[in-house]
Design a protein around this motif. Structure first.
Motif, mmCIF file in Angstrom:
data_model
loop_
_atom_site.group_PDB
_atom_site.id
_atom_site.type_symbol
_atom_site.label_atom_id
_atom_site.label_comp_id
_atom_site.label_asym_id
_atom_site.label_seq_id
_atom_site.Cartn_x
_atom_site.Cartn_y
_atom_site.Cartn_z
ATOM 1 N N ILE A 160 0.837 -1.202 0.000
ATOM 2 C CA ILE A 160 0.000 0.000 0.000
ATOM 3 C C ILE A 160 0.873 1.255 0.000
ATOM 4 N N SER A 161 1.934 1.235 0.786
ATOM 5 C CA SER A 161 2.848 2.385 0.829
ATOM 6 C C SER A 161 3.540 2.575 -0.512
ATOM 7 N N PHE A 162 3.826 1.492 -1.205
ATOM 8 C CA PHE A 162 4.420 1.565 -2.541
ATOM 9 C C PHE A 162 3.495 2.329 -3.491
ATOM 10 N N GLY A 163 2.210 2.004 -3.461
ATOM 11 C CA GLY A 163 1.255 2.715 -4.319
ATOM 12 C C GLY A 163 1.151 4.189 -3.969
ATOM 13 N N CYS A 164 1.147 4.507 -2.675
ATOM 14 C CA CYS A 164 1.078 5.906 -2.240
ATOM 15 C C CYS A 164 2.321 6.686 -2.671
ATOM 16 N N THR A 165 3.475 6.031 -2.653
ATOM 17 C CA THR A 165 4.719 6.685 -3.055
ATOM 18 C C THR A 165 4.684 7.063 -4.528
ATOM 19 N N LEU A 166 4.155 6.176 -5.374
ATOM 20 C CA LEU A 166 4.041 6.485 -6.793
ATOM 21 C C LEU A 166 3.094 7.665 -7.032
ATOM 22 N N LEU A 167 1.983 7.705 -6.300
ATOM 23 C CA LEU A 167 1.043 8.814 -6.428
ATOM 24 C C LEU A 167 1.675 10.124 -5.978
ATOM 25 N N LEU A 168 2.434 10.072 -4.897
ATOM 26 C CA LEU A 168 3.115 11.258 -4.386
ATOM 27 C C LEU A 168 4.113 11.792 -5.411
#
Length: 399
Positions: free
Chosen positions: A170-178
């Protein structure tokens, strides 16, 4: 009505900076609520699994020493995007970990590259008007508070339903969005020094030795943040053991209440702008000390722990704003280096607190944990109280 920020620093950009700091720094803390389940997955001891969170913070400290000074040389948006790329790879590695050693290495790399907030904060300080710098830093710090404490709550919740590996995905996906938002919205900046990278690193030692204000800020926040790590690294062991036997989601919820402490960061910014950092610094450390005085005798009463978590978060995060406001007054051209040195000491203190917290818990349980936290705060407080003149005249730092 007169704006409180310069034309390039809009309210929307300040909000994005706060959000970026929060999402990035969350990667350093998300493993703290996962430690109990990680122990079960790999059959590790409490001491072994404590190395996961300890080396994450050691990695963060080293990243501040080696990577953050690059913000004085390179265009910051490009630097942030490069770091987010490596951070995303570290998150994938952690999610796929097949052993405790693999997980430790992945989290060390994660901590090393998740230094984005410490590149954003000097950028915000440089764009802010001097009269409102404390307020802007306090607002950006709201994101840091929410990221630190929100990481514990979200990771505890995710762990309860889908397991600890899911949190890294989940953090991986948030990092890409950021990364996408930063690419679209962040301003292009310029380096502030002509020094080559080698010269930049060689300037760090003399800079630390020369600036008494910087050294005192490092000790103050290093000890306070160390006590913060003492508390939050061990509270999961206590709450998930008898007689409490709570789930990791409840442990995360205790951390989440500290998000209310986010209201203190803009408030402390205003106090700094009006009364100075010396007053704010001492006040914040006293609040942190009081939190342990509450937690020590009432460790088995959940409402007292929630109050202690709230006060400790307020004291720790507000003290960071006070210390940063002081060091950013020293030199405009060396803000990334000053902040890098400051955060190195802060997270070395945090790593020490993580280790000492688990060590104290394994021997003396909760009372030992609280005494450890109080001793660390007392070391920082004694330095501040013993120094009659915190705010020195800024000296010219060569660029």
């Amino acid at each position: 009505m007169k704006s409180n920020v310069r034309p390039g620093l809009t309210r929307g950009l300040i909000a994005l900076m706060a959000a970026a700091c929060g999402f990035a720094v969350a990667n350093v803390y998300l493993n703290q609520t996962l430690l109990v389940d990680i122990t079960g997955t790999f059959g590790a001891t409490e001491a072994e699994v404590a190395i996961v969170t300890t080396l994450t913070q050691v990695g963060y400290a080293l990243g501040n020493l080696i990577l953050v000074p690059l913000g004085d040389i390179f265009e910051r948006r490009r630097l942030i995007l490069a770091l987010l790329g490596v951070t995303s790879l570290s998150l994938v590695s952690a999610a796929l970990s097949g052993s405790i050693t693999w997980l430790i290495v992945s989290n060390f790399c994660l901590g090393f590259t998740t230094v984005i907030p410490q590149i954003i904060v000097p950028l915000a300080a440089g764009m802010a008007d001097e009269r409102n710098r404390g307020k802007v830093l306090g607002t950006v710090a709201i994101g840091l508070v929410c990221g630190i404490l929100g990481a514990r709550f979200v990771s505890g919740l995710v762990d309860s339903f889908w397991g600890w590996r899911s949190m890294y995905w989940i953090s991986f996906g948030c990092t890409l969005l950021l990364a996408l938002l930063i690419q679209l919205r962040f301003p292009v900046s310029k380096g502030t020094t002509s020094l080559p990278y080698r010269g930049l690193l060689l300037s760090l030692g003399p800079l630390f030795i020369k600036e008494g204000v910087l050294r005192r800020a490092c000790l103050s926040q290093g000890m306070v943040f160390g006590s913060f790590s003492v508390f939050f690294t061990t509270i999961g062991f206590m709450l998930q053991a008898p007689p409490h036997s709570y789930s990791s989601a409840v442990v995360g919820l205790v951390g989440l209440v500290g998000i209310g402490g986010a209201i203190a960061t803009p408030l402390i910014g205003r106090i700094i702008d009006k009364k100075g950092a010396s007053f704010a610094n001492k006040m914040c450390m006293l609040v942190a000390l009081i939190s342990f005085l509450i937690a020590a005798p009432a460790g088995h009463w959940l409402p007292a722990l929630i109050l202690a978590a709230f006060l400790l978060t307020v004291g720790t995060q507000a003290n960071q704003v006070a210390c940063q406001a002081n060091i950013f007054n020293l030199s405009a051209s060396a803000r990334s280096r000053l902040n890098g040195l400051y955060m190195v000491c802060t997270f070395l203190g945090g790593a020490l607190g993580s280790y000492l917290g688990v060590w104290a818990w394994s021997r003396w349980h909760w009372m030992g944990v609280c005494i450890c936290g109080m001793v660390m705060i007392s070391v920082g407080l004694s330095t501040a109280l013993g120094n009659k003149k915190w705010r020195e005249q800024p000296q010219t730092i060569s660029s």
